[in-house]
Design a protein around this motif. Structure first.
Motif, PDB file in Angstrom:
ATOM      1  N   LEU A  61     -14.617 -12.596  -3.825  1.00 55.18           N
ATOM      2  CA  LEU A  61     -14.249 -13.665  -4.752  1.00 55.18           C
ATOM      3  C   LEU A  61     -14.245 -13.111  -6.166  1.00 55.18           C
ATOM      4  N   GLY A  62     -13.240 -13.478  -6.944  1.00 52.44           N
ATOM      5  CA  GLY A  62     -13.166 -12.987  -8.313  1.00 52.44           C
ATOM      6  C   GLY A  62     -12.732 -14.064  -9.281  1.00 52.44           C
ATOM      7  N   SER A  63     -13.399 -14.081 -10.427  1.00 48.16           N
ATOM      8  CA  SER A  63     -13.056 -15.004 -11.500  1.00 48.16           C
ATOM      9  C   SER A  63     -13.457 -14.338 -12.809  1.00 48.16           C
ATOM     10  N   GLY A  64     -12.485 -13.762 -13.497  1.00 50.03           N
ATOM     11  CA  GLY A  64     -12.794 -13.056 -14.749  1.00 50.03           C
ATOM     12  C   GLY A  64     -13.747 -11.911 -14.474  1.00 50.03           C
ATOM     13  N   GLU A  68     -18.123 -11.766  -6.507  1.00 49.60           N
ATOM     14  CA  GLU A  68     -19.069 -12.116  -5.452  1.00 49.60           C
ATOM     15  C   GLU A  68     -18.448 -11.729  -4.116  1.00 49.60           C
ATOM     16  N   THR A  69     -19.270 -11.304  -3.182  1.00 46.61           N
ATOM     17  CA  THR A  69     -18.801 -10.966  -1.846  1.00 46.61           C
ATOM     18  C   THR A  69     -19.474 -11.872  -0.832  1.00 46.61           C
ATOM     19  N   VAL A  70     -18.672 -12.487   0.018  1.00 47.74           N
ATOM     20  CA  VAL A  70     -19.166 -13.337   1.095  1.00 47.74           C
ATOM     21  C   VAL A  70     -18.945 -12.581   2.398  1.00 47.74           C
ATOM     22  N   ARG A  71     -20.008 -12.398   3.160  1.00 45.86           N
ATOM     23  CA  ARG A  71     -19.902 -11.692   4.442  1.00 45.86           C
ATOM     24  C   ARG A  71     -19.318 -12.597   5.505  1.00 45.86           C
ATOM     25  N   LEU A  72     -18.489 -12.008   6.354  1.00 42.29           N
ATOM     26  CA  LEU A  72     -17.959 -12.695   7.519  1.00 42.29           C
ATOM     27  C   LEU A  72     -18.644 -12.106   8.745  1.00 42.29           C
ATOM     28  N   GLU A  73     -19.162 -12.975   9.599  1.00 44.45           N
ATOM     29  CA  GLU A  73     -19.908 -12.550  10.779  1.00 44.45           C
ATOM     30  C   GLU A  73     -19.117 -12.847  12.042  1.00 44.45           C
ATOM     31  N   PRO A  74     -19.329 -12.063  13.110  1.00 44.66           N
ATOM     32  CA  PRO A  74     -18.654 -12.351  14.384  1.00 44.66           C
ATOM     33  C   PRO A  74     -18.999 -13.752  14.877  1.00 44.66           C
ATOM     34  N   VAL A  75     -18.022 -14.420  15.465  1.00 38.23           N
ATOM     35  CA  VAL A  75     -18.219 -15.789  15.958  1.00 38.23           C
ATOM     36  C   VAL A  75     -19.114 -15.795  17.192  1.00 38.23           C
ATOM     37  N   PHE A  96      -9.279 -14.580  -4.204  1.00 36.53           N
ATOM     38  CA  PHE A  96     -10.083 -13.977  -3.151  1.00 36.53           C
ATOM     39  C   PHE A  96      -9.239 -12.987  -2.374  1.00 36.53           C
ATOM     40  N   HIS A  97      -9.930 -11.990  -1.819  1.00 39.06           N
ATOM     41  CA  HIS A  97      -9.321 -10.976  -0.965  1.00 39.06           C
ATOM     42  C   HIS A  97     -10.161 -10.897   0.294  1.00 39.06           C
ATOM     43  N   LEU A  98      -9.491 -10.906   1.435  1.00 38.45           N
ATOM     44  CA  LEU A  98     -10.176 -10.922   2.711  1.00 38.45           C
ATOM     45  C   LEU A  98     -10.001  -9.581   3.420  1.00 38.45           C
ATOM     46  N   LYS A  99     -11.095  -9.052   3.979  1.00 38.37           N
ATOM     47  CA  LYS A  99     -11.059  -7.787   4.717  1.00 38.37           C
ATOM     48  C   LYS A  99     -11.832  -7.966   6.010  1.00 38.37           C
ATOM     49  N   VAL A 100     -11.398  -7.294   7.079  1.00 38.46           N
ATOM     50  CA  VAL A 100     -12.140  -7.287   8.335  1.00 38.46           C
ATOM     51  C   VAL A 100     -12.351  -5.854   8.795  1.00 38.46           C
ATOM     52  N   THR A 101     -13.386  -5.654   9.631  1.00 32.80           N
ATOM     53  CA  THR A 101     -13.680  -4.353  10.198  1.00 32.80           C
ATOM     54  C   THR A 101     -13.861  -4.520  11.694  1.00 32.80           C
ATOM     55  N   ASP A 102     -13.193  -3.666  12.464  1.00 31.53           N
ATOM     56  CA  ASP A 102     -13.334  -3.778  13.923  1.00 31.53           C
ATOM     57  C   ASP A 102     -14.579  -3.027  14.388  1.00 31.53           C
ATOM     58  N   VAL A 103     -14.877  -3.122  15.682  1.00 33.90           N
ATOM     59  CA  VAL A 103     -16.088  -2.512  16.216  1.00 33.90           C
ATOM     60  C   VAL A 103     -16.057  -0.985  16.146  1.00 33.90           C
ATOM     61  N   ALA A 104     -14.889  -0.389  15.947  1.00 34.20           N
ATOM     62  CA  ALA A 104     -14.772   1.064  15.780  1.00 34.20           C
ATOM     63  C   ALA A 104     -14.909   1.475  14.320  1.00 34.20           C
ATOM     64  N   GLY A 105     -15.186   0.512  13.428  1.00 38.77           N
ATOM     65  CA  GLY A 105     -15.356   0.819  12.010  1.00 38.77           C
ATOM     66  C   GLY A 105     -14.060   0.925  11.228  1.00 38.77           C
ATOM     67  N   GLN A 106     -12.961   0.474  11.800  1.00 36.93           N
ATOM     68  CA  GLN A 106     -11.654   0.558  11.141  1.00 36.93           C
ATOM     69  C   GLN A 106     -11.347  -0.725  10.383  1.00 36.93           C
TER      70      GLN A 106
END
Length: 106
Positions: A61-64, A68-75, A96-106
């Motif tokens: 999340l960005g504002s000026g 802040e970074t919000v973690r996304l957890e596996p469902v 905001f910018h969204l990123k994901v990481t797979d189980v192989a670290g990619q």
């Protein structure tokens, strides 16, 4: 030769719950064409589905000057979840910018 393939996002869904005093309906669906629009105090939940099992994710999340970074957890906790999710409360206008990481670290 090593091939690196990154997860492909198959679906990104949002749920935006406005503050109770507004009596606005809850929005559920994909990112609207003009982006998310909500009042301060609204709760944003995001759920991301991939073609590969995901280990984590993050929403930046960005504002000026504020970041802040919000973690996304596996469902699901079985280590084979194709989805991650997380939530935050809107405090100010921003991006905001969204990123994901797979189980192989990619």
């Amino acid at each position: 030769m090593t091939t690196i393939s990154v997860p492909q996002l198959e679906e990104v869904r949002f749920r935006v719950t406005s503050p109770a005093y507004t009596r606005d309906a809850v929005y559920e669906g994909p990112l609207p064409q003009g982006g998310l629009s909500a009042l301060a105090g609204a709760i944003v939940e995001v759920r991301v589905r991939s073609n590969r099992p995901l280990s984590s994710g993050a929403v930046e999340l960005g504002s000026g000057e504020n970041r802040e970074t919000v973690r996304l957890e596996p469902v699901s906790a079985d280590g084979d979840s194709l989805e991650v999710s997380g939530s935050w409360t809107i405090a100010r206008p921003g991006t905001f910018h969204l990123k994901v990481t797979d189980v192989a670290g990619q």
